[in-house]
Design a protein around this motif. Structure first.
Motif, mmCIF file in Angstrom:
data_model
loop_
_atom_site.group_PDB
_atom_site.id
_atom_site.type_symbol
_atom_site.label_atom_id
_atom_site.label_comp_id
_atom_site.label_asym_id
_atom_site.label_seq_id
_atom_site.Cartn_x
_atom_site.Cartn_y
_atom_site.Cartn_z
ATOM 1 N N ASP A 433 58.389 5.780 -21.446
ATOM 2 C CA ASP A 433 59.112 5.043 -22.477
ATOM 3 C C ASP A 433 58.322 3.863 -23.041
ATOM 4 O OD1 ASP A 433 61.352 6.661 -22.305
ATOM 5 O OD2 ASP A 433 62.352 5.407 -20.810
ATOM 6 N N LEU A 434 57.075 3.697 -22.619
ATOM 7 C CA LEU A 434 56.316 2.526 -23.053
ATOM 8 C C LEU A 434 56.190 2.463 -24.576
ATOM 9 C CD1 LEU A 434 54.652 0.044 -22.092
ATOM 10 C CD2 LEU A 434 52.617 1.491 -22.304
ATOM 11 N N ALA A 435 55.868 3.589 -25.217
ATOM 12 C CA ALA A 435 55.685 3.583 -26.675
ATOM 13 C C ALA A 435 56.982 3.214 -27.387
ATOM 14 C CB ALA A 435 55.179 4.948 -27.139
ATOM 15 N N ALA A 436 58.118 3.711 -26.887
ATOM 16 C CA ALA A 436 59.405 3.386 -27.509
ATOM 17 C C ALA A 436 59.723 1.909 -27.354
ATOM 18 C CB ALA A 436 60.511 4.243 -26.892
ATOM 19 N N LEU A 437 59.435 1.343 -26.182
ATOM 20 C CA LEU A 437 59.662 -0.082 -25.966
ATOM 21 C C LEU A 437 58.749 -0.908 -26.870
ATOM 22 C CD1 LEU A 437 61.045 -2.320 -24.307
ATOM 23 C CD2 LEU A 437 59.192 -2.098 -22.641
ATOM 24 N N ASP A 438 57.511 -0.504 -26.978
ATOM 25 C CA ASP A 438 56.547 -1.202 -27.824
ATOM 26 C C ASP A 438 57.004 -1.198 -29.277
ATOM 27 O OD1 ASP A 438 54.310 -2.524 -28.688
ATOM 28 O OD2 ASP A 438 52.932 -0.857 -28.408
ATOM 29 N N GLU A 439 57.455 -0.045 -29.764
ATOM 30 C CA GLU A 439 57.894 0.057 -31.153
ATOM 31 C C GLU A 439 59.133 -0.793 -31.399
ATOM 32 O OE1 GLU A 439 58.262 0.981 -35.148
ATOM 33 O OE2 GLU A 439 56.551 1.043 -33.763
ATOM 34 N N ALA A 440 60.077 -0.813 -30.454
ATOM 35 C CA ALA A 440 61.292 -1.615 -30.628
ATOM 36 C C ALA A 440 60.945 -3.098 -30.712
ATOM 37 C CB ALA A 440 62.264 -1.352 -29.480
#
Length: 615
Positions: A433-440
């Protein structure tokens, strides 16, 4: 106390609104029942009572070769400073530890409890008796070398920078090239300033784009000045820093970060003049992991730049917040403000209405800022909201105020400006989920910048730079119509603004409006003929327009101005390959790859052309 603070600052080393107030909540953690406090000895002696306290809490910094101005390793050392020790420990100034008790548990806490402070005060008042020195514990041994053992790779800042004798503090950024080579993973890092007594603190970041290298080249002395990292980032979300007396973190393979061969490290040191010119250098020890990280992290920065502190204002609040879109764990916190910061509270409101404290500081001191690593990661469920609340004191009663009489202070990078930040190391519970957290978080940050710039333009409608920056952030948010509107607003007020012409041309190209883009880009080239970027972007537009010859001219002009533009070499190779000039295309792709070996596209283009050439 103001006199005492100035005295100790001169002697001691250095370890770095309008929203609603924090909510009243009742779902706190249970409060531990009080236990009987240890008794304070009637006649404390050094051997039996004082040495254990000093050796546990003071000699980390106060030892021969350490960052403190004097050692506290023998009875004579401590006896000579007994009155001063009693004064600064009774006041709470020493040992330096800012966090409020019971508002987060941190590794290496230096807090001195009340019985220990009373013991030191009573010992000094009774004449600092030695006691039976044969029964005193042995002082700790402090190694002069690397605390984590011999590093796998040692880098350094190069020739010494000379810190001036007096004046204001200096932020100096030292660029440290990483030798070319394969991708490696770093589990631990140790920073060793050669002249630690003038170093307030240090922060290390990584630059993959060459921006810090260019700034370094523009400054004739080693490094360059400023608090801004010029595009360098925390590597893989990890905060890497140095504070005097703090032992380096041994780290782990699971939380390692990537080190790219050919990249640059940038070490920002906060330096304090000592009264005489001082040489400044540092070494960096790197300890490699055996495998890539399995617990990736994101460096999340709560920040509010809407800071305006009128002269005399005593309690101005600056706040920010962010709601986690998924389950996370917070591993460390790093608060940052300047001299007018007074109080910080940071907490998480959970979906069930309970509160988890991240950190609280009741008496902020810029001279002892630090990163605080949690003893155990704080796990937060999706929907938890992180809150940051800074209070500032710009009155004459603030002993840290840099101005007398006080004057208005606003947000800015200088130490006489102000900042309100809280940097968190955040790990998603599911590493995928790192990319999703980064984008948020990226979108949250971008929207904050947009709001700030819109406030600026509401106050100053003719601020062209604010309009251009607003266009850039709108573009990054994927809002081309709003970006076009902002750039057009800038050009209405300043038609010859080079960056506005270039950026509007780029967003028009991306929106399929190439005929509107070309005149803007030609205008930018005419306005800045010795700037490589307008030629590069015009070349891209001409290539899209089908004008290969015109694109080649612009790419070659960009390269003639700045041969380090890998993108210009690559794009020239694309046009040459399309015209069948394979040898020239291979040379262009090879140059692009040599300039930026981390970009896989350049290697792929070179391999394709070489295959066509039969190599």
């Amino acid at each position: 106390m103001k006199r005492l603070a100035r005295l100790v600052l001169a002697l001691a080393p250095i370890a770095c609104g309008s929203a609603d107030p924090p909510p009243k909540v009742t779902a706190e953690r249970p409060v531990a029942q009080p236990t009987a406090a240890p008794a304070v000895p009637a006649l404390p002696t050094f051997a039996e009572h004082v040495a254990p306290i000093v050796y546990a809490h003071c000699t980390t910094c106060h030892h021969t070769g350490g960052p403190a101005p004097f050692a506290l390793t023998t009875y004579d050392d401590v006896h000579d400073h007994a009155a001063q020790i009693a004064e600064v420990t009774t006041s709470g100034y020493m040992p330096p530890w800012l966090p409020r008790p019971d508002h987060g548990e941190f590794v290496g806490a230096r807090r001195l409890d009340a019985p220990s402070r009373a013991t030191l005060a009573r010992w000094a008042a009774s004449g600092a008796p030695a006691g039976d020195l044969s029964r005193a514990p042995a002082p700790p041994v402090h190694h002069a070398g690397w605390q984590l053992g011999e590093p796998d790779l040692v880098l350094d800042t190069g020739p010494a920078y000379t810190l001036r004798a007096d004046g204001q503090d200096i932020y100096r950024n030292f660029v440290i090239p990483v030798p070319p080579g394969p991708l490696r993973h770093v589990r631990a890092l140790e920073i060793q300033p050669i002249n630690a007594r003038v170093v307030h603190h240090g922060v290390l970041r990584v630059d993959l784009g060459g921006s810090v290298r260019r700034l370094d080249a523009e400054d004739p002395a080693p490094g360059f000045d400023g608090m801004v990292f010029a595009g360098a980032l925390m590597p893989d979300g990890r905060f890497l820093g140095y504070t005097p007396g703090k032992l380096p973190d041994p780290g782990s393979d699971a939380r390692s970060w990537r080190l790219h061969g050919g990249s640059d490290l940038v070490l920002q040191l906060h330096l304090r003049p000592s009264g005489k010119p001082e040489p400044v250098q540092a070494k960096i020890g790197l300890y490699f992991a055996k495998r890539p990280a399995t617990r990736p992290a994101l460096a999340m920065e709560l920040v509010n730049s809407d800071i305006d502190l009128p002269a005399g204002a005593r309690d101005v609040h600056v706040r920010d917040q962010f709601t986690m879109p998924l389950d996370v764990a917070i591993t460390s916190v790093y608060p940052h403000a300047h001299y007018l910061g007074k109080r910080l509270e940071a907490w998480a409101m959970l979906p069930d209405g309970s509160r988890e404290w991240l950190i609280a500081i009741d008496d902020w001191d810029f001279n002892w800022q630090d990163q605080y690593q949690l003893v155990a990661p704080l796990r937060l469920p999706r929907g938890s909201t992180i809150h940051m609340d800074w209070s500032f004191d710009n009155s004459a009663q603030n002993p840290h105020n840099q101005f007398s009489p006080p004057r208005r202070v606003v947000h800015g990078p200088a130490s006489t400006d102000e900042m309100a930040e809280l940097i968190l190391e955040v790990e998603p519970e599911d590493p995928r989920d790192l990319a999703a957290l980064d984008e948020a978080f990226r979108r949250k940050w971008l929207m904050g910048q947009v709001a700030r710039l819109e406030r600026t333009l509401a106050r100053a409608p003719d601020d062209v730079e604010a309009a251009v920056n607003l266009g850039a952030f709108r573009q990054l948010l994927g809002e081309p119509a709003a970006a076009i509107s902002a750039y057009e607003r800038a050009l209405q007020r300043e038609p010859d603004h080079v960056r506005a012409n270039i950026e509007l041309g780029i967003v028009l190209m991306a929106s399929g409006q190439l005929p509107r883009a070309l005149p803007l880009l030609r205008r930018a080239v005419k306005l800045a003929p010795r700037d490589a970027r307008p030629h590069l972007v015009l070349g891209n537009a001409l290539r899209k327009h089908g004008d290969a010859s015109g694109a080649i001219v612009q790419y070659r002009e960009a390269i003639a101005i700045d041969d380090s533009l890998a993108e210009a070499h690559n794009n020239l190779g694309i046009v040459l390959e399309g015209r069948g000039e394979l040898e020239a295309a291979a040379a262009a792709f090879a140059r692009a790859q040599a300039l930026d070996a981390r970009q896989p596209l350049y290697a792929s283009n070179l391999a394709r052309v070489r295959a066509q050439l039969g190599r």
